[in-house]
Enzyme design. Sequence first.
Site, PDB file in Angstrom:
ATOM      1  N   HIS A   1       0.803  -1.215   0.000  1.00  0.00           N
ATOM      2  CA  HIS A   1       0.000   0.000   0.000  1.00  0.00           C
ATOM      3  C   HIS A   1       0.842   1.275   0.000  1.00  0.00           C
ATOM      4  O   HIS A   1       0.727   2.100   0.910  1.00  0.00           O
ATOM      5  CB  HIS A   1      -0.923  -0.004   1.239  1.00  0.00           C
ATOM      6  CG  HIS A   1      -1.753  -1.243   1.384  1.00  0.00           C
ATOM      7  ND1 HIS A   1      -2.234  -1.700   2.601  1.00  0.00           N
ATOM      8  CD2 HIS A   1      -2.215  -2.106   0.459  1.00  0.00           C
ATOM      9  CE1 HIS A   1      -2.942  -2.807   2.410  1.00  0.00           C
ATOM     10  NE2 HIS A   1      -2.936  -3.084   1.117  1.00  0.00           N
TER      11      HIS A   1
HETATM   12  C1  FAD Z   1      -0.907  -7.983  -3.845  1.00  0.00           C
HETATM   13  C2  FAD Z   1      -1.707  -6.761  -3.474  1.00  0.00           C
HETATM   14  C3  FAD Z   1      -2.895  -6.905  -2.781  1.00  0.00           C
HETATM   15  C4  FAD Z   1      -3.643  -5.774  -2.447  1.00  0.00           C
HETATM   16  N1  FAD Z   1      -4.838  -5.947  -1.817  1.00  0.00           N
HETATM   17  C5  FAD Z   1      -5.609  -4.880  -1.540  1.00  0.00           C
HETATM   18  C6  FAD Z   1      -6.894  -5.043  -0.983  1.00  0.00           C
HETATM   19  O1  FAD Z   1      -7.342  -6.154  -0.767  1.00  0.00           O
HETATM   20  N2  FAD Z   1      -7.618  -3.933  -0.710  1.00  0.00           N
HETATM   21  C7  FAD Z   1      -7.140  -2.681  -0.944  1.00  0.00           C
HETATM   22  O2  FAD Z   1      -7.830  -1.719  -0.594  1.00  0.00           O
HETATM   23  N3  FAD Z   1      -5.941  -2.492  -1.504  1.00  0.00           N
HETATM   24  C8  FAD Z   1      -5.178  -3.566  -1.846  1.00  0.00           C
HETATM   25  N4  FAD Z   1      -3.989  -3.388  -2.476  1.00  0.00           N
HETATM   26  C9  FAD Z   1      -3.573  -2.018  -2.844  1.00  0.00           C
HETATM   27  C10 FAD Z   1      -4.422  -1.359  -3.927  1.00  0.00           C
HETATM   28  O3  FAD Z   1      -4.775  -2.248  -4.961  1.00  0.00           O
HETATM   29  C11 FAD Z   1      -3.642  -0.183  -4.486  1.00  0.00           C
HETATM   30  O4  FAD Z   1      -3.341   0.672  -3.394  1.00  0.00           O
HETATM   31  C12 FAD Z   1      -4.391   0.631  -5.525  1.00  0.00           C
HETATM   32  O5  FAD Z   1      -4.748  -0.156  -6.625  1.00  0.00           O
HETATM   33  C13 FAD Z   1      -3.509   1.792  -5.998  1.00  0.00           C
HETATM   34  O6  FAD Z   1      -4.273   2.582  -6.878  1.00  0.00           O
HETATM   35  P1  FAD Z   1      -3.558   3.629  -7.826  1.00  0.00           P
HETATM   36  O7  FAD Z   1      -4.599   4.195  -8.706  1.00  0.00           O
HETATM   37  O8  FAD Z   1      -2.744   4.537  -7.018  1.00  0.00           O
HETATM   38  O9  FAD Z   1      -2.509   2.794  -8.686  1.00  0.00           O
HETATM   39  P2  FAD Z   1      -2.643   1.406  -9.535  1.00  0.00           P
HETATM   40  O10 FAD Z   1      -3.933   0.770  -9.181  1.00  0.00           O
HETATM   41  O11 FAD Z   1      -1.403   0.715  -9.245  1.00  0.00           O
HETATM   42  O12 FAD Z   1      -2.727   1.933 -11.009  1.00  0.00           O
HETATM   43  C14 FAD Z   1      -1.683   2.634 -11.642  1.00  0.00           C
HETATM   44  C15 FAD Z   1      -1.654   2.241 -13.114  1.00  0.00           C
HETATM   45  O13 FAD Z   1      -0.868   3.195 -13.811  1.00  0.00           O
HETATM   46  C16 FAD Z   1      -0.116   2.542 -14.802  1.00  0.00           C
HETATM   47  N5  FAD Z   1       1.043   3.380 -15.121  1.00  0.00           N
HETATM   48  C17 FAD Z   1       2.098   3.675 -14.338  1.00  0.00           C
HETATM   49  N6  FAD Z   1       2.938   4.507 -14.976  1.00  0.00           N
HETATM   50  C18 FAD Z   1       2.391   4.759 -16.177  1.00  0.00           C
HETATM   51  C19 FAD Z   1       2.792   5.540 -17.281  1.00  0.00           C
HETATM   52  N7  FAD Z   1       3.915   6.286 -17.252  1.00  0.00           N
HETATM   53  N8  FAD Z   1       2.008   5.549 -18.399  1.00  0.00           N
HETATM   54  C20 FAD Z   1       0.858   4.828 -18.444  1.00  0.00           C
HETATM   55  N9  FAD Z   1       0.442   4.058 -17.408  1.00  0.00           N
HETATM   56  C21 FAD Z   1       1.193   4.037 -16.292  1.00  0.00           C
HETATM   57  C22 FAD Z   1       0.253   1.240 -14.139  1.00  0.00           C
HETATM   58  O14 FAD Z   1       0.622   0.272 -15.112  1.00  0.00           O
HETATM   59  C23 FAD Z   1      -1.025   0.896 -13.382  1.00  0.00           C
HETATM   60  O15 FAD Z   1      -1.851   0.098 -14.170  1.00  0.00           O
HETATM   61  C24 FAD Z   1      -3.196  -4.483  -2.797  1.00  0.00           C
HETATM   62  C25 FAD Z   1      -1.987  -4.346  -3.472  1.00  0.00           C
HETATM   63  C26 FAD Z   1      -1.238  -5.467  -3.817  1.00  0.00           C
HETATM   64  C27 FAD Z   1       0.058  -5.303  -4.534  1.00  0.00           C
END
Ligand code: FAD
Length: 626
Positions: free
Chosen positions: A560
């Site tokens: 996280h």
């Molecule tokens: C194994 C695991 C289990 C988890 N379980 C839970 C859970 O049960 N409940 C919960 O609340 N949270 C959980 N989490 C955490 C949660 O999923 C994340 O905190 C959340 O998805 C983050 O959201 P975000 O939008 O910040 O980034 P992400 O969901 O990581 O999305 C970012 C996206 O941006 C893309 N990206 C990055 N750089 C670029 C670029 N330069 N150009 C184009 N695309 C790009 C990436 O490829 C990615 O697809 C878990 C995490 C992991 C690793």
Amino acid sequence: MTETTSAKRIPGLEGLCAAILPPESGGPPSEELAWRVAEIVNRYPPITREGFRALAALVSAAAFASNKGSLAKASPEDRERAIERIASIARLTPMTDAVKALLLLVHGSDSASAELLERSNANPEARPDPILDVTPGTEWPSQTHADVVIVGSGAGGAIVARTLAGAGMDVVIVEEGRRFGVEEFRTRDPIDRFTDLYRDAGATIAIGSPNVVLPIGRGVGGTTLVNSGTCIRPPVAVQEKWRDLAGLEFCDPEIFGKLCDDVEATLEVEPAPLDVLGKNGKTVLAGAKALGWEAHPIARNAPGCAGSCQCAVGCPQNAKAGVHLSVLPVACKDGARIVTDARVERVIEELGIVKGVTVRRADGSRFEISTDRVVIAAGATETPMLLYRSGMAIHRQVGRNLALHPACAVAGLFDEKITAWHGVLQSVVVEEFHKRERILIEATATPPGMGSMALPGFGPRLMGHLERADQVAMLGAMVGDEPSGRVVRGPRPFINYNLSRGDGERLVRAIGHMGRILFAAGAREVYTGIPGADTVKTPEALDEAVGSANPHRLHLAAFHPTGTAGAGSDSERYPVDAQGRLRGYSGAWVADASILPTCPEVNPQISIMALAVGVALGIAPGRVSS
Ligand SMILES: Cc1cc2nc3c(=O)[nH]c(=O)nc-3n(C[C@H](O)[C@H](O)[C@H](O)COP(=O)(O)OP(=O)(O)OC[C@H]3O[C@@H](n4cnc5c(N)ncnc54)[C@H](O)[C@@H]3O)c2cc1C
């Protein structure tokens, strides 16, 4: 020799395989395992690959010196002695553990693959893959225009896309990863899914004291593709802190509650039903109940889950409603388009006014999308990197303030079968220490191999534990942490994190709490994960182990990361303002885990998505009805 074939041999690895998982005690043929591990390592980015090769060579050389000869040729007893000896040398422990973790991951996944796939196929799909408007980057024109470009299709990006497309804006989401479909989750080996679904083939690490394994998803749906489906709102105290200290008005519990209602309805959140929970969760519930501690099944976004326990490598039933199944279909229905296999290299700006993005296709060619609105939602580790590359990290706090919500795991050996991987991966939450100590305990049963680090020892001792793996129940605990890390400015991502003293002490206490739950549930032994006191047989021995544990030698993982472009009203402290606008620029917003002002103290997807909706509502005022 080609690069591929040379990478297939890692010097000394075969001897380490024989020492850690000896064939004489039921381990796999060492040559085969060494070859398979090298094949997986070859999928890592070059720097990580070379790092692992160097590390394995060092451990192997130390073992050679300790054994006074090659491990591969030594007797099983000599091999075990040598590996135990070098693992007990403080400087070599993390390296030996890293080799052990990868060997266990590869061996565990490969040996359980047939069973997992059989279980996947025994359960019907909860839903088909949805219709999404997806175009691979190689087919996207070189010059286009959009009302708004969203970087990243994960938790934050997807919900912003849904909100803005719903308001009639022409939305293009650019996603670095590819689209995954349920068919491959039902047919491909777990380890191959793992290395495909995660950034750096799953080998991202925050370097510090101690190092922290930091898996991050990459694909349409972002990390929600691989997350466990746990849906917990941040505690009211955290919402109030974000409102009062960071000045985020939409974090006022009344407003925030409505944003969470919207997110939870979209994700179809409901408590995990008891009949699919599985014995791992039920054991934890029983243990907590025996102690009089507050615990209950977790609320999840997984209607129709049959307990395949494979959330972390792509749900083979399409039951866990990651945003690729729940949010992006709605966005696309309202006209949003997704470009995949396309990495945003730079946000283009002139005199502080956003003009578009430059994107790199998988084949190395580039295209541009012109726009006057860019929403950056690349995740807490990649968002600062994009700002650095774009020359837009003018605020000194960009990349800093990184909290990880670090986690440690404890396991318990029972007389009866638990078969932890038959049931919901993350099933039960123990709330007892959440408010008081910011320790959140969750029953978390990983697919075989992925959680085996909790199993102590090497050689015949480790093989003995592996043989009894189906008698093991597993728990994890996360602590709400200080912002002790940062994403360092540079050409390549480098994540640095040094556990604070207080956070380390609470992680150690969490090990004690988890051990108590397992003993109360009837565990015969508890695997603490504490170097030097890895197995305890009584609560008293547990207390002793906890009392002598050094937090900087724990095996930590984190799932996280947050805070690297924090949002708040104080312009000195937060690079992003209280409406999600990147300070110093017109037309740039941030709406992902980066903007959380502090660790949310719970699994963060609901917090991230609620905040992202709050940001989206400000992007098209007048066009969006909340
Ligand atoms: C194994 C695991 C289990 C988890 N379980 C839970 C859970 O049960 N409940 C919960 O609340 N949270 C959980 N989490 C955490 C949660 O999923 C994340 O905190 C959340 O998805 C983050 O959201 P975000 O939008 O910040 O980034 P992400 O969901 O990581 O999305 C970012 C996206 O941006 C893309 N990206 C990055 N750089 C670029 C670029 N330069 N150009 C184009 N695309 C790009 C990436 O490829 C990615 O697809 C878990 C995490 C992991 C690793």
